[in-house]
Scaffold this active site. Structure first.
Site, PDB file in Angstrom:
ATOM      1  N   ARG A  72     -27.875  28.469 -10.622  1.00  0.00           N
ATOM      2  CA  ARG A  72     -27.300  28.625 -12.141  1.00  0.00           C
ATOM      3  C   ARG A  72     -26.720  30.012 -12.362  1.00  0.00           C
ATOM      4  O   ARG A  72     -26.401  30.202 -13.437  1.00  0.00           O
ATOM      5  CB  ARG A  72     -28.574  28.596 -12.936  1.00  0.00           C
ATOM      6  CG  ARG A  72     -29.302  27.162 -12.887  1.00  0.00           C
ATOM      7  CD  ARG A  72     -28.569  26.004 -13.201  1.00  0.00           C
ATOM      8  NE  ARG A  72     -29.216  24.882 -13.388  1.00  0.00           N
ATOM      9  CZ  ARG A  72     -28.965  23.567 -12.977  1.00  0.00           C
ATOM     10  NH1 ARG A  72     -27.539  23.475 -12.613  1.00  0.00           N
ATOM     11  NH2 ARG A  72     -29.589  22.505 -12.821  1.00  0.00           N
ATOM     12  N   HIS A 243     -27.572  13.056  -1.922  1.00  0.00           N
ATOM     13  CA  HIS A 243     -28.600  12.590  -2.650  1.00  0.00           C
ATOM     14  C   HIS A 243     -28.709  10.896  -2.906  1.00  0.00           C
ATOM     15  O   HIS A 243     -28.584  10.401  -4.092  1.00  0.00           O
ATOM     16  CB  HIS A 243     -29.091  12.917  -3.954  1.00  0.00           C
ATOM     17  CG  HIS A 243     -27.984  13.424  -4.979  1.00  0.00           C
ATOM     18  ND1 HIS A 243     -26.717  12.643  -5.349  1.00  0.00           N
ATOM     19  CD2 HIS A 243     -27.611  14.696  -5.634  1.00  0.00           C
ATOM     20  CE1 HIS A 243     -26.098  13.134  -6.035  1.00  0.00           C
ATOM     21  NE2 HIS A 243     -26.409  14.537  -6.276  1.00  0.00           N
ATOM     22  N   ASN A 289     -30.302  12.775 -11.979  1.00  0.00           N
ATOM     23  CA  ASN A 289     -29.042  12.211 -11.792  1.00  0.00           C
ATOM     24  C   ASN A 289     -28.613  12.367 -10.056  1.00  0.00           C
ATOM     25  O   ASN A 289     -28.466  13.640  -9.758  1.00  0.00           O
ATOM     26  CB  ASN A 289     -28.132  12.772 -12.534  1.00  0.00           C
ATOM     27  CG  ASN A 289     -26.681  11.936 -12.836  1.00  0.00           C
ATOM     28  OD1 ASN A 289     -26.569  10.873 -12.131  1.00  0.00           O
ATOM     29  ND2 ASN A 289     -25.553  12.352 -13.105  1.00  0.00           N
ATOM     30  N   ASP A 316     -32.102  19.330  -3.931  1.00  0.00           N
ATOM     31  CA  ASP A 316     -31.356  19.185  -5.315  1.00  0.00           C
ATOM     32  C   ASP A 316     -32.151  19.997  -6.590  1.00  0.00           C
ATOM     33  O   ASP A 316     -32.187  19.578  -7.587  1.00  0.00           O
ATOM     34  CB  ASP A 316     -31.048  17.733  -5.743  1.00  0.00           C
ATOM     35  CG  ASP A 316     -30.036  17.660  -6.763  1.00  0.00           C
ATOM     36  OD1 ASP A 316     -29.208  18.663  -7.150  1.00  0.00           O
ATOM     37  OD2 ASP A 316     -29.682  16.440  -7.316  1.00  0.00           O
TER      38      ASP A 316
END
Ligand SMILES: [Zn+2]
Ligand SMILES: [Zn+2]
Length: 437
Positions: A72, A243, A289, A316
């Site tokens: 981030r 993923h 997601n 993830d």
């Protein structure tokens, strides 16, 4: 300064070198010097003063590698920083991580790559790598400065967070990345099928009244990309499906590997541990997601792992603010913060049911992921960087998000009882993490 470390009496698992037995590991000047049945502490050719780590009853493995994390920074430092994420990484046994470039702004030139690396070095915890964006602004239209980013050390390219939609841009990206021998990683999702979906499309999305993401969204992009790889199969083209979450993706990967295409894939713990049913209470900690799928999808992923079709396990790790995750299901952001409990989760879902043994698991956390991104890590061969993880395979503990070094708490595993704890994390010959006694 890296010390001379002698790790004695541990059970060494080094899948790259087919080592799975009790032996000692010697690290000198930050590099692996020797792995042998018994290395004397005094005398011999290595007479330097050694710090001895007694690893009796513990597993000694090459440092673990997670090639899919979101730290981030820059842009959302209140959720995670490279410093906090790096501390979480070593606490979880990871000596190398690969940050995704969908920061604000995204990583799209060499200065951005250097910024991530510098922050990583300053944190002095884990090795911090980054992928660069495939396209400028991750808008899917124009290729980003992939050559400059590769030169600055980006280990691959992805627009993760969303899928790269445009077929001709993807074709160019694969060609271009191959000139620098870098992998293109794809978040396989067709936007026109996924639409505004927030969970798997199916029975549960219907009864919950939530828009769904059909598994076809993943299948369509993965199928298309594999056709592009086939077309370009000569040269250094490498493609990595991030993923994967569905039965059909497993089938596509199986076929691609049968044809020896340069295609790799990764799986997350949440796609192995949960099904779409977890969204039934509208708990946003289960909003991810790609979305949590069906029991058949979970079974197919486990089968793929057992079969050796999966190259890497990844978290993830997607930290988010509590205030954001407290929004209603439709508006909350996607993602789970799971870096710090990853090992215990892998043990629970893969070792305990007998899908993998320890060498099988360690392979997917070391030499497997290293191979996907093409870094010279993931083994204890002589001369390799002294990255080592020491694991107590029998330690039982309760996951407690309040002990996380990560800034975020969006973790559905809080209070879970798991087995398998990271005892020490050694990076470049320095002990960077020790479990509290
Ligand atoms: Zn993604
Ligand atoms: Zn991601």
């Amino acid at each position: 300064m890296p010390e001379t470390l002698l790790i004695t009496n541990g059970h060494v698992i080094d899948p790259a070198n087919h080592i799975d037995k009790k032996c000692d590991v010697l690290i000198i000047d930050g590099k692996v010097e020797e792995v042998a049945d018994h290395i004397p502490n005094k005398g011999g050719k290595n007479s330097a003063e050694k710090k001895v780590i007694d690893a009796s009853g513990k597993l000694v493995t090459p440092g673990l590698i997670d090639i899919h994390v979101h730290f981030r920074e820059p842009g959302d430092e209140e959720e995670e920083t490279i410093t906090s994420g790096s501390a979480a990484a070593v606490a979880a046994g990871f000596t190398s991580v690969v940050c995704m470039p969908n920061t604000k702004p995204p990583v799209e030139d060499e200065t951005d790559v250097e910024y991530i690396h510098r922050k990583g070095r300053q944190a002095r915890k884990t090795h911090v790598y980054t992928m660069g964006s495939i396209t400028k602004g991750q808008e899917g239209i124009e290729l980003a400065e992939m050559g400059f980013m590769a030169e600055a050390g980006a280990v691959g390219f992805t627009d993760d967070g969303r899928g790269l939609q445009n077929t001709s841009v993807m074709l160019k990206a694969l060609k271009y990345a191959s000139m620098f021998n870098k992998v293109i990683a794809q978040h396989c999702q067709d936007d026109t099928i996924a639409g505004e979906g927030v969970m798997n499309a199916g029975y549960f999305s219907t009864i919950l009244g939530l828009p769904g993401i059909d598994s076809l969204a993943e299948q369509a992009i993965l199928w298309r990309d594999i056709q592009l790889v086939k077309k370009l199969r000569n040269g250094n083209v490498r493609y990595h499906a991030q993923h994967i979450s569905t039965v059909s993706s497993v089938e596509l990967i199986r076929q691609a590997k049968k044809e020896s295409l340069p295609v790799t894939c990764e799986v997350t713990p949440h796609h192995l541990l949960f099904t779409e049913e977890m969204c039934a209470e509208y708990d946003t900690n289960y909003k991810v997601n790609p979305p949590l799928r069906t029991a058949a999808d979970v079974a197919a992923l486990k089968e793929a792992i057992a079969e050796g079709l999966v190259d890497a396990l990844v978290t993830d790790h997607a930290p988010h603010l509590q205030s954001e995750k407290e929004l209603e299901f439709l508006s909350a952001p996607f993602g789970i913060a799971s870096l710090e409990c990853a090992l215990g989760l892998y043990v629970k879902v893969l070792i305990e049911p007998g899908i993998l043994d320890w060498p099988g698991l360690i392979k997917l956390l070391t030499i497997g992921p290293a191979g996907v991104i093409g870094i010279d890590k993931g083994s204890l061969s002589k001369g390799k960087q002294g990255d080592v993880t020491i694991i107590d395979p029998k330690a039982e503990y309760k996951i407690d998000v309040n002990t996380f070094h990560s800034k975020s708490r969006n973790c559905p595993y809080n209070n879970w009882k798991v087995t398998g704890r990271v005892e020490k994390t050694i990076v470049g010959g320095e002990i960077r993490f020790e479990a509290p006694a």
